[in-house]
Design a protein around this motif. Structure first.
Motif, mmCIF file in Angstrom:
data_model
loop_
_atom_site.group_PDB
_atom_site.id
_atom_site.type_symbol
_atom_site.label_atom_id
_atom_site.label_comp_id
_atom_site.label_asym_id
_atom_site.label_seq_id
_atom_site.Cartn_x
_atom_site.Cartn_y
_atom_site.Cartn_z
ATOM 1 N N PRO A 1 0.823 -1.215 0.000
ATOM 2 C CA PRO A 1 0.000 0.000 0.000
ATOM 3 C C PRO A 1 0.861 1.270 0.000
ATOM 4 C CG PRO A 1 -0.780 -1.548 1.641
ATOM 5 C CD PRO A 1 0.544 -2.062 1.149
ATOM 6 N N PRO A 2 0.352 2.338 -0.601
ATOM 7 C CA PRO A 2 1.107 3.587 -0.752
ATOM 8 C C PRO A 2 0.990 4.503 0.470
ATOM 9 C CG PRO A 2 -0.965 3.742 -1.919
ATOM 10 C CD PRO A 2 -0.898 2.354 -1.341
ATOM 11 N N PHE A 3 1.754 4.195 1.503
ATOM 12 C CA PHE A 3 1.690 4.984 2.729
ATOM 13 C C PHE A 3 2.009 6.464 2.464
ATOM 14 C CE2 PHE A 3 2.177 0.730 4.437
ATOM 15 C CZ PHE A 3 1.359 0.747 5.557
ATOM 16 N N LEU A 4 3.049 6.731 1.663
ATOM 17 C CA LEU A 4 3.442 8.119 1.407
ATOM 18 C C LEU A 4 2.359 8.869 0.628
ATOM 19 C CD1 LEU A 4 7.245 7.672 0.605
ATOM 20 C CD2 LEU A 4 6.201 8.499 2.719
ATOM 21 N N ARG A 5 1.730 8.203 -0.328
ATOM 22 C CA ARG A 5 0.651 8.843 -1.098
ATOM 23 C C ARG A 5 -0.543 9.130 -0.171
ATOM 24 N NH1 ARG A 5 -1.459 12.318 -4.023
ATOM 25 N NH2 ARG A 5 -3.082 11.722 -5.467
ATOM 26 N N ALA A 6 -0.807 8.221 0.751
ATOM 27 C CA ALA A 6 -1.887 8.440 1.721
ATOM 28 C C ALA A 6 -1.578 9.666 2.576
ATOM 29 C CB ALA A 6 -2.076 7.201 2.596
ATOM 30 N N ALA A 7 -0.331 9.809 2.998
ATOM 31 C CA ALA A 7 0.057 10.978 3.795
ATOM 32 C C ALA A 7 -0.175 12.261 2.996
ATOM 33 C CB ALA A 7 1.520 10.872 4.218
ATOM 34 N N GLN A 8 0.139 12.232 1.716
ATOM 35 C CA GLN A 8 -0.070 13.410 0.866
ATOM 36 C C GLN A 8 -1.562 13.749 0.760
ATOM 37 O OE1 GLN A 8 1.084 12.894 -3.224
ATOM 38 N NE2 GLN A 8 0.694 15.022 -3.727
ATOM 39 N N LYS A 9 -2.384 12.737 0.517
ATOM 40 C CA LYS A 9 -3.828 12.966 0.394
ATOM 41 C C LYS A 9 -4.415 13.497 1.701
ATOM 42 C CE LYS A 9 -5.207 9.801 -3.272
ATOM 43 N NZ LYS A 9 -6.260 10.598 -3.901
ATOM 44 N N LEU A 10 -3.968 12.959 2.824
ATOM 45 C CA LEU A 10 -4.469 13.431 4.113
ATOM 46 C C LEU A 10 -3.957 14.842 4.411
ATOM 47 C CD1 LEU A 10 -4.329 10.217 6.320
ATOM 48 C CD2 LEU A 10 -6.270 11.206 5.104
ATOM 49 N N GLY A 11 -2.773 15.183 3.914
ATOM 50 C CA GLY A 11 -2.265 16.549 4.052
ATOM 51 C C GLY A 11 -3.160 17.538 3.318
#
Length: 160
Positions: free
Chosen positions: A42-52
Motif C-alpha cells: 500500500p502507498p503509505f506516502l501517497r496516503a500521507a499526501q492525500k491526508l495533508g
C-alpha cells in the motif's frame, strides 16, 4: 449595502457548501484507502499526501467557521457567555482534530510507516473520520441554535 442578515445567509450557504465538499473528500478518501488495502504494498506516502490535502482544507474551513461565529455574535448584539463558550469548545475540537490528523500524516509519511499494516492505518483513519463527524454534528447543532436565536433576535428588534 448588505445587512448582517444577508452576510449571515451568505456565510451559512458557504459553510454548508464547505461541509458538503469536506464530506465528499472524506468519502473519497475512505474509498481510496480501502481500495489500496488490496495492493501488496500500500502507498503509505501517497496516503500521507492525500491526508495533508484534507488537513489544508479543514484548516481553511475552520477559519471560515470562526468568522461565522463572530458574525453570529454580532447578529445577537455581541459576544455572550454562551457563544464564547461554544466558540472556545469548537476551537479546542478543531485543534485536537488537526493534531490527530497531523500525527496520522506523520506516521504514514515516514520512510518506514509506524503502522504494522495498512489495516492498522485504515483503522486509525476511520477513528479520525468518526471524531470529525461527531464534531461536525455538534457544530451543526450549535450553529443551528445560534442562527435560530439570531433570527428571533432580529425579528424581536424589528417588531420592537
Amino acid at each position: 449595502m448588505p445587512t448582517d442578515s444577508d452576510k449571515l445567509s451568505i456565510l451559512f450557504a458557504r459553510w454548508k457548501d464547505e461541509h458538503r465538499q469536506i464530506d465528499a473528500r472524506v468519502a473519497e478518501l475512505c474509498q481510496w484507502i480501502h481500495s489500496q488495502g488490496k495492493i501488496v504494498s500500500p502507498p503509505f506516502l501517497r496516503a500521507a499526501q492525500k491526508l495533508g490535502e484534507l488537513r489544508d482544507q479543514l484548516e481553511t474551513h475552520f477559519v471560515m467557521e470562526d468568522e461565522l461565529g463572530r458574525l453570529l455574535a454580532d447578529a445577537r448584539g455581541g459576544m455572550t457567555a454562551e457563544i464564547d463558550s461554544i466558540r472556545h469548545q469548537h476551537d479546542r475540537q478543531h485543534t485536537i482534530l488537526l493534531e490527530r490528523l497531523g500525527r496520522l500524516i506523520h506516521s504514514l509519511g515516514t520512510a518506514e510507516p509506524e503502522f504494522d499494516s495498512w489495516d492498522a492505518a485504515t483503522d486509525e483513519f476511520e477513528l479520525f473520520v468518526d471524531k470529525l463527524e461527531q464534531h461536525e454534528e455538534r457544530e451543526a447543532e450549535s450553529v443551528g441554535w445560534l442562527s435560530v436565536n439570531a433570527v428571533s433576535n432580529d425579528m424581536h428588534d424589528e417588531s420592537g
